[in-house]
Design an enzyme around this catalytic site. Structure first.
Site, PDB file in Angstrom:
ATOM      1  CG  ASP A   1      -0.278   0.223   2.534  1.00 38.49           C
ATOM      2  OD1 ASP A   1       0.972   0.216   2.577  1.00 38.49           O
ATOM      3  OD2 ASP A   1      -0.986   0.424   3.533  1.00 38.49           O
TER       4      ASP A   1
ATOM      5  CB  CYS B   1       1.150  -2.359   4.776  1.00 31.03           C
ATOM      6  SG  CYS B   1       1.072  -3.368   6.268  1.00 31.03           S
TER       7      CYS B   1
ATOM      8  CB  THR C   1       2.578  -2.030  11.033  1.00 37.19           C
ATOM      9  OG1 THR C   1       1.383  -2.579  10.453  1.00 37.19           O
ATOM     10  CG2 THR C   1       2.286  -0.670  11.642  1.00 37.19           C
TER      11      THR C   1
ATOM     12  CG  HIS D   1      11.302 -24.744  11.530  1.00 31.69           C
ATOM     13  ND1 HIS D   1      11.581 -24.669  12.877  1.00 31.69           N
ATOM     14  CD2 HIS D   1      12.366 -25.381  10.954  1.00 31.69           C
ATOM     15  CE1 HIS D   1      12.761 -25.237  13.121  1.00 31.69           C
ATOM     16  NE2 HIS D   1      13.258 -25.662  11.965  1.00 31.69           N
TER      17      HIS D   1
ATOM     18  CG  HIS E   1       9.597 -28.443  10.357  1.00 27.25           C
ATOM     19  ND1 HIS E   1       9.416 -27.978  11.643  1.00 27.25           N
ATOM     20  CD2 HIS E   1      10.918 -28.741  10.247  1.00 27.25           C
ATOM     21  CE1 HIS E   1      10.566 -27.976  12.282  1.00 27.25           C
ATOM     22  NE2 HIS E   1      11.499 -28.441  11.466  1.00 27.25           N
TER      23      HIS E   1
HETATM   24  C1  RB5 Z   1      -1.650   2.947   6.364  1.00 28.24           C
HETATM   25  O1  RB5 Z   1      -1.694   4.182   6.972  1.00 28.24           O
HETATM   26  C2  RB5 Z   1      -1.336   1.866   7.376  1.00 28.24           C
HETATM   27  O2  RB5 Z   1      -2.427   1.682   8.204  1.00 28.24           O
HETATM   28  C3  RB5 Z   1      -0.971   0.570   6.667  1.00 28.24           C
HETATM   29  O3  RB5 Z   1       0.112   0.787   5.849  1.00 28.24           O
HETATM   30  C4  RB5 Z   1      -0.595  -0.612   7.536  1.00 28.24           C
HETATM   31  O4  RB5 Z   1       0.377  -0.245   8.473  1.00 28.24           O
HETATM   32  C5  RB5 Z   1      -1.678  -1.380   8.109  1.00 28.24           C
HETATM   33  O5  RB5 Z   1      -1.485  -2.364   8.830  1.00 28.24           O
END
Ligand code: RB5
Length: 146
Positions: free
Chosen positions: A7, A64, A66, A97, A132
């Site tokens: 994203d 993304c 996080t 694994h 595994h």
């Molecule tokens: C976008 O602002 C953010 O929420 C997305 O990139 C991600 O971290 C979601 O888990």
């Protein structure tokens, strides 16, 4: 063949990963997003996960902000074992694994150099099979039963 997606929060790191894959001569397809304009990560998570689950792509990489949203979204697709890895040990062992088929990274969490090292380890490590494999079969059973 690697399926790549992000994203807006992962866009900058995804571009670095694409550049790195170009340098390695690795085959990949970028499923988007293609700019830093705000967008919805589940859209790209699902596209990449379906591309991997179909067998058309061997492995996927999703980014993304996080890495958490992409992990949750990708793991909803049957056959996907998406692993959020921000260290080299996890990247190695999730292939050995868990036979993880998608690596997920948080573009706002780790630096580019570290992320590229994690990508290299993920792409060059094979599943160990053996004891595994039975555990992966048990995960597949969870998918079938729920
Ligand atoms: C976008 O602002 C953010 O929420 C997305 O990139 C991600 O971290 C979601 O888990």
């Amino acid at each position: 063949m690697i399926a790549l997606g992000s994203d807006h929060g992962g866009y900058a790191l995804k571009k670095e990963i694409a550049k790195h894959l170009d340098e390695l001569g690795a085959d990949y397809k970028d499923f988007g997003t293609y700019s830093e304009d705000s967008c919805d990560y589940p859209v790209y998570g699902e596209q990449v996960a379906k591309a991997v689950a179909s067998g058309e792509f061997e492995l996927g990489i999703l980014v993304c902000g996080t890495g958490i949203g992409m992990s949750i979204a990708a793991n909803k697709v049957k056959g996907i074992r998406a692993a959020l890895c921000h260290d080299c040990f996890s990247a190695e062992y999730t292939r050995k694994h868990n036979n993880a088929n998608i690596l997920v990274l948080g573009g706002r969490v780790i630096g580019v150099g570290h992320a590229l090292k994690i990508v290299d380890i993920f792409l060059s490590t094979d599943f160990e099979g053996g004891r595994h494999a039975k555990r992966i079969d048990l995960i597949t059973k969870i998918e079938e039963n729920n």
